[in-house]
Design an enzyme around this catalytic site. Structure first.
Site, PDB file in Angstrom:
ATOM      1  N   LYS A   2       0.828  -1.211   0.000  1.00  0.00           N
ATOM      2  CA  LYS A   2       0.000   0.000   0.000  1.00  0.00           C
ATOM      3  C   LYS A   2       0.862   1.260   0.000  1.00  0.00           C
ATOM      4  CE  LYS A   2      -1.030   0.764   4.921  1.00  0.00           C
ATOM      5  NZ  LYS A   2      -2.103   0.926   5.903  1.00  0.00           N
ATOM      6  N   ASP A   3       2.159   1.122   0.267  1.00  0.00           N
ATOM      7  CA  ASP A   3       3.063   2.279   0.253  1.00  0.00           C
ATOM      8  C   ASP A   3       3.929   2.338  -0.999  1.00  0.00           C
ATOM      9  OD1 ASP A   3       2.258   3.221   2.832  1.00  0.00           O
ATOM     10  OD2 ASP A   3       3.434   1.629   3.740  1.00  0.00           O
ATOM     11  N   ALA A  47      -3.449   9.483  10.832  1.00  0.00           N
ATOM     12  CA  ALA A  47      -2.715  10.258   9.825  1.00  0.00           C
ATOM     13  C   ALA A  47      -3.221   9.929   8.424  1.00  0.00           C
ATOM     14  CB  ALA A  47      -1.224   9.953   9.930  1.00  0.00           C
ATOM     15  N   LEU A  49      -5.809  10.058   5.466  1.00  0.00           N
ATOM     16  CA  LEU A  49      -6.955  10.792   4.929  1.00  0.00           C
ATOM     17  C   LEU A  49      -8.062   9.842   4.482  1.00  0.00           C
ATOM     18  CD1 LEU A  49      -5.270  13.640   2.832  1.00  0.00           C
ATOM     19  CD2 LEU A  49      -6.298  13.786   5.101  1.00  0.00           C
ATOM     20  N   ARG A  51      -8.971   7.071   6.022  1.00  0.00           N
ATOM     21  CA  ARG A  51      -9.762   6.761   7.219  1.00  0.00           C
ATOM     22  C   ARG A  51     -10.535   7.990   7.684  1.00  0.00           C
ATOM     23  NH1 ARG A  51      -4.610   3.787   9.110  1.00  0.00           N
ATOM     24  NH2 ARG A  51      -5.040   1.612   8.575  1.00  0.00           N
ATOM     25  N   GLY A  69       3.658   8.574  14.031  1.00  0.00           N
ATOM     26  CA  GLY A  69       4.520   7.693  14.810  1.00  0.00           C
ATOM     27  C   GLY A  69       4.304   6.248  14.413  1.00  0.00           C
ATOM     28  N   VAL A  71       3.557   2.123  15.172  1.00  0.00           N
ATOM     29  CA  VAL A  71       2.392   1.517  15.834  1.00  0.00           C
ATOM     30  C   VAL A  71       2.513   1.611  17.352  1.00  0.00           C
ATOM     31  CG1 VAL A  71       1.189  -0.668  16.246  1.00  0.00           C
ATOM     32  CG2 VAL A  71       1.827  -0.013  13.920  1.00  0.00           C
ATOM     33  N   CYS A 161      -0.893  11.077  -1.278  1.00  0.00           N
ATOM     34  CA  CYS A 161      -1.254  11.150   0.138  1.00  0.00           C
ATOM     35  C   CYS A 161      -2.299  12.226   0.436  1.00  0.00           C
ATOM     36  CB  CYS A 161      -0.004  11.398   0.980  1.00  0.00           C
ATOM     37  SG  CYS A 161       1.147  10.017   0.949  1.00  0.00           S
TER      38      CYS A 161
END
Length: 229
Positions: A2-3, A47, A49, A51, A69, A71, A161
């Protein structure tokens, strides 16, 4: 996955995906069992968008604040009371052996996942036949095709992003591909959704993702993307 950017450097390919982990998001809170149970004005740390937009669309009385940060840091901030709840990918929690921190799991209907959420890819050089042969034995084809479908949807929308985009492709009970895609404004005031169904094959699924992306791009209109810059 996903990144991973939708455009890979020249000479690089992604021929292999490992079996996909659970794609759902986990709801984590010390005071409530679900988003619906949170009182109006509650702070949710995220962080993402993707969600944020889906939370605010369904629960406009809640507030989403930036929450960064790793998890462990986010879980620590939650326990210290900085926010009343947070959402994290269940796949990441399971891989870090922290899944017991999940209060509940959000269904796909409640929170559509990020493109390729839960999938791990292995890239190699396009001219490395020996490596491709090794990777072919590790590849999980159902996952590879689902990821290709979702990433094609993302590529059409030129997602970054600053663009809340979600998508999920999977093999349904009839063996076909079912696809769901979402494009939203960060504040949740505008949400565009679409679905597709078709044969579970690479060409059909890539075409499905592309077509769905073009549909939502047209629905949103050019002004929608300008407002996100």
């Amino acid at each position: 996955m996903k990144d991973v950017p939708t455009y890979l450097p020249n000479g690089t390919i992604l021929p292999c995906n490992l079996p996909r982990e659970d794609v759902r998001d986990a709801f984590i809170s010390l005071t409530a069992n679900s988003l619906a149970e949170l009182p109006a004005g509650s702070l949710i740390g995220s962080a993402s968008l993707r969600r944020q937009s889906q939370i605010l669309y369904k629960y406009p009385s809640l507030k989403v604040v930036n929450f960064r940060g790793n998890v462990q840091t986010r879980l620590k901030k939650l326990k210290e009371g900085e926010v009343q709840a947070t959402l994290l990918a269940l796949a990441g929690l399971k891989r870090l052996k922290l899944a017991e921190n999940a209060t509940s799991l959000l269904s796909i209907d409640e929170m559509l996942p990020a493109v390729a959420q839960g999938a791990i890819g292995i890239a190699c050089r396009s001219n490395d036949d020996k490596m491709m042969e090794y990777l072919s034995s590790l590849n999980h084809e159902d996952t590879r095709l689902a990821v290709a479908c979702e990433r094609e949807f993302l590529a059409v929308l030129d997602g970054n992003c600053r663009t809340p985009i979600a998508a999920y492709a999977y093999r349904d009970k009839d063996g076909n591909c079912s696809f769901r895609g979402l494009l939203a404004s960060p504040d949740g005031s505008k949400v565009y959704e679409t679905t597709r169904s078709g044969p579970y094959s690479f060409d059909d699924m890539v075409a499905m993702g592309k077509d769905a992306g073009h549909e939502l791009k047209a629905k949103a209109g050019p002004g929608f993307f300008d407002s996100l810059q």
